[in-house]
Design a protein around this motif. Structure first.
Motif, PDB file in Angstrom:
ATOM      1  N   MET A   1      50.089  41.985  24.446  1.00 57.81           N
ATOM      2  CA  MET A   1      51.170  41.295  23.727  1.00 57.81           C
ATOM      3  C   MET A   1      50.619  40.205  22.810  1.00 57.81           C
ATOM      4  O   MET A   1      51.356  39.384  22.323  1.00 57.81           O
ATOM      5  N   ALA A   2      49.281  40.192  22.594  1.00 58.24           N
ATOM      6  CA  ALA A   2      48.655  39.136  21.792  1.00 58.24           C
ATOM      7  C   ALA A   2      48.642  39.496  20.317  1.00 58.24           C
ATOM      8  O   ALA A   2      48.641  40.664  19.938  1.00 58.24           O
ATOM      9  N   TRP A   3      48.635  38.473  19.476  1.00 57.69           N
ATOM     10  CA  TRP A   3      48.512  38.630  18.016  1.00 57.69           C
ATOM     11  C   TRP A   3      47.273  39.482  17.728  1.00 57.69           C
ATOM     12  O   TRP A   3      46.182  39.191  18.225  1.00 57.69           O
ATOM     13  N   PRO A   4      47.393  40.572  16.928  1.00 64.49           N
ATOM     14  CA  PRO A   4      46.338  41.585  16.860  1.00 64.49           C
ATOM     15  C   PRO A   4      45.102  41.242  16.026  1.00 64.49           C
ATOM     16  O   PRO A   4      44.093  41.919  16.142  1.00 64.49           O
ATOM     17  N   ASN A   5      45.147  40.214  15.172  1.00 65.35           N
ATOM     18  CA  ASN A   5      43.939  39.911  14.399  1.00 65.35           C
ATOM     19  C   ASN A   5      43.509  38.459  14.624  1.00 65.35           C
ATOM     20  O   ASN A   5      44.155  37.707  15.346  1.00 65.35           O
ATOM     21  N   LYS A   6      42.399  38.094  14.005  1.00 65.94           N
ATOM     22  CA  LYS A   6      41.785  36.795  14.307  1.00 65.94           C
ATOM     23  C   LYS A   6      42.396  35.632  13.526  1.00 65.94           C
ATOM     24  O   LYS A   6      42.067  34.480  13.776  1.00 65.94           O
ATOM     25  N   LYS A   7      43.238  35.950  12.550  1.00 66.32           N
ATOM     26  CA  LYS A   7      43.928  34.876  11.842  1.00 66.32           C
ATOM     27  C   LYS A   7      45.035  34.315  12.737  1.00 66.32           C
ATOM     28  O   LYS A   7      45.654  35.033  13.499  1.00 66.32           O
TER      29      LYS A   7
ATOM     30  N   PRO B   1      51.757  31.037  30.224  1.00 65.51           N
ATOM     31  CA  PRO B   1      50.694  30.907  29.219  1.00 65.51           C
ATOM     32  C   PRO B   1      50.991  31.759  27.986  1.00 65.51           C
ATOM     33  O   PRO B   1      51.488  32.886  28.089  1.00 65.51           O
ATOM     34  N   VAL B   2      50.679  31.210  26.823  1.00 69.19           N
ATOM     35  CA  VAL B   2      50.798  31.920  25.548  1.00 69.19           C
ATOM     36  C   VAL B   2      49.398  32.386  25.142  1.00 69.19           C
ATOM     37  O   VAL B   2      48.437  31.622  25.278  1.00 69.19           O
ATOM     38  N   PRO B   3      49.219  33.631  24.636  1.00 70.94           N
ATOM     39  CA  PRO B   3      47.898  34.071  24.186  1.00 70.94           C
ATOM     40  C   PRO B   3      47.310  33.083  23.183  1.00 70.94           C
ATOM     41  O   PRO B   3      48.041  32.429  22.415  1.00 70.94           O
ATOM     42  N   GLN B   4      46.004  32.992  23.140  1.00 72.10           N
ATOM     43  CA  GLN B   4      45.315  31.994  22.312  1.00 72.10           C
ATOM     44  C   GLN B   4      45.699  32.097  20.841  1.00 72.10           C
ATOM     45  O   GLN B   4      45.836  31.081  20.150  1.00 72.10           O
ATOM     46  N   ARG B   5      45.885  33.356  20.347  1.00 70.72           N
ATOM     47  CA  ARG B   5      46.231  33.535  18.929  1.00 70.72           C
ATOM     48  C   ARG B   5      47.737  33.730  18.726  1.00 70.72           C
ATOM     49  O   ARG B   5      48.176  34.073  17.640  1.00 70.72           O
ATOM     50  N   GLY B   6      48.534  33.571  19.791  1.00 70.59           N
ATOM     51  CA  GLY B   6      49.979  33.748  19.680  1.00 70.59           C
ATOM     52  C   GLY B   6      50.413  35.118  20.156  1.00 70.59           C
ATOM     53  O   GLY B   6      49.601  36.015  20.414  1.00 70.59           O
ATOM     54  N   TRP B   7      51.746  35.300  20.280  1.00 72.14           N
ATOM     55  CA  TRP B   7      52.293  36.589  20.687  1.00 72.14           C
ATOM     56  C   TRP B   7      52.180  37.619  19.559  1.00 72.14           C
ATOM     57  O   TRP B   7      52.040  37.254  18.386  1.00 72.14           O
ATOM     58  N   ARG B   8      52.288  38.869  19.910  1.00 71.47           N
ATOM     59  CA  ARG B   8      52.270  39.948  18.920  1.00 71.47           C
ATOM     60  C   ARG B   8      53.574  39.965  18.108  1.00 71.47           C
ATOM     61  O   ARG B   8      53.588  40.387  16.941  1.00 71.47           O
ATOM     62  N   PHE B   9      54.676  39.500  18.721  1.00 74.41           N
ATOM     63  CA  PHE B   9      55.989  39.600  18.085  1.00 74.41           C
ATOM     64  C   PHE B   9      56.608  38.216  17.889  1.00 74.41           C
ATOM     65  O   PHE B   9      56.323  37.284  18.646  1.00 74.41           O
ATOM     66  N   PRO B  10      57.524  38.069  16.913  1.00 76.25           N
ATOM     67  CA  PRO B  10      58.227  36.800  16.725  1.00 76.25           C
ATOM     68  C   PRO B  10      59.271  36.587  17.823  1.00 76.25           C
ATOM     69  O   PRO B  10      59.561  37.488  18.621  1.00 76.25           O
TER      70      PRO B  10
END
Length: 335
Positions: free
Chosen positions: A1-7, A27-36
């Motif tokens: 469920m994590a944001w898929p790229n490094k930006k 906890p929230v993934p380090q780069r954010g969730w995959r979805f809004p």
């Protein structure tokens, strides 16, 4: 469920989810969730997010088996076989031919049996693509079609295929596809159960110049040049053009399929009409007279298409024909 790229994702992708029991932020993934946030709420409402025992576990996405019954094609495909034995049986020889089974796997990955998909191969070579489509249809009674294109590249005069009479790769391509089609049709006819009969059609076209003359406005410099061009265009088709070739050019330009089945209708005088799309279109390209007109009126197509010179520059005859057809709800066109 994590944001898929490094930006870094937008701020809306960092809104935490709250554990349904402890009501504390997970906890929230380090780069954010995959979805809004809006999409996350939809997943929550549908019960498609799984929480851990408490808020210390990062939530995961639930995937339903019914939505994941087929495996996506992997990015790397491994295949170690060859078609040497198959081509030997067909008495053909190609350099580096693609294997049929491997190609059929690609066809099956991107098409389905209950579709009218068209598989296009711009570099047909050994004709493997056509063979693979035929095999795929044989497996699942599908209705896929193929279009294979090959330049007439000359064969090496020292090659075995050249010695056997072939002069181009295109000839080899056509021969291989025709052999497979004939074999499949022969096997189909031998089956006792007629419902399982699968008849395959094959058409071969050569790319050539248009059957129609091209107006050369660029060479008109004076009135005599204009008169000369107009005299050339008393007939729009070239003198050497055959009506069947004209028909196919008009069909293609009209957006009709290469697998269309033109029906020849002979009038009492032996004049030919070409009828397509279950009688919806009639092409008159050889001769037009009262007998042909009656035949068209009897067929009642939606559209009738004529070569203009069939009316011998007789505007009165052309106008009367147009009005007669309009009275019978038949669209009238001339070329």
């Amino acid at each position: 469920m994590a944001w898929p790229n490094k930006k870094r994702a937008p701020e809306d992708y960092f809104i935490p989810l709250f554990h349904p029991t402890t009501q504390k932020a997970c906890p929230v993934p380090q780069r954010g969730w995959r979805f809004p946030t809006a999409t996350m709420k939809e997943l929550l409402d549908k019960g498609e997010i799984i929480f851990g025992d408490d808020e210390s576990v990062q939530p995961q996405r639930k995937y339903l088996l019914k939505n994941n019954l087929s495996e996506n094609i992997p990015s790397i495909l491994f295949y170690g076989g060859s078609d040497d034995d198959l081509l030997r049986k067909l008495e053909l020889e190609f350099e580096n031919p693609k294997p049929v089974e491997f190609t059929k796997g690609l066809v099956n990955a991107f098409t389905s049996a209950n579709s009218n998909d068209i598989v296009l191969d711009f570099f047909a070579g050994s004709g493997t693509t056509a063979h693979a489509v035929i095999e795929a249809n044989n497996d699942d009674r599908g209705n896929r079609k193929f279009v294979c294109i090959q330049l007439p590249e000359p064969l090496d005069e020292k090659s075995e295929m050249f010695k056997r009479g072939f002069r181009s790769i295109a000839e080899l391509t056509k021969n291989r596809i025709k052999s497979i089609v004939d074999k499949c049709n022969s096997e189909s006819e031998s089956k006792l159960n007629f419902e399982n009969k699968l008849s395959i059609g094959l058409r071969c076209f050569n790319l050539s110049e248009s059957n129609f003359k091209i107006w050369r406005g660029d060479i008109i410099e004076n009135e005599s040049d204009l008169v000369a061009q107009m005299n050339i265009f008393t007939k729009v088709q070239k003198e050497s053009s055959k009506s069947e070739n004209i028909l196919w050019e008009l069909m293609i330009k009209g957006g009709l399929s290469l697998s269309e089945k033109p029906l020849k209708v002979l009038s009492e005088n032996g004049d030919i009409l070409y009828v397509l799309q279950n009688g919806q279109i009639a092409y008159c390209l050889d001769a037009f007279n009262e007998t042909v007109q009656l035949e068209i009126l009897k067929l009642k197509p939606k559209i009738s298409i004529f070569l203009d010179d069939l009316f011998n520059r007789d505007d009165c005859s052309k106008t009367n024909t147009q009005l007669k057809f309009q009275d019978n709800q038949i669209e009238f066109k001339t070329i």
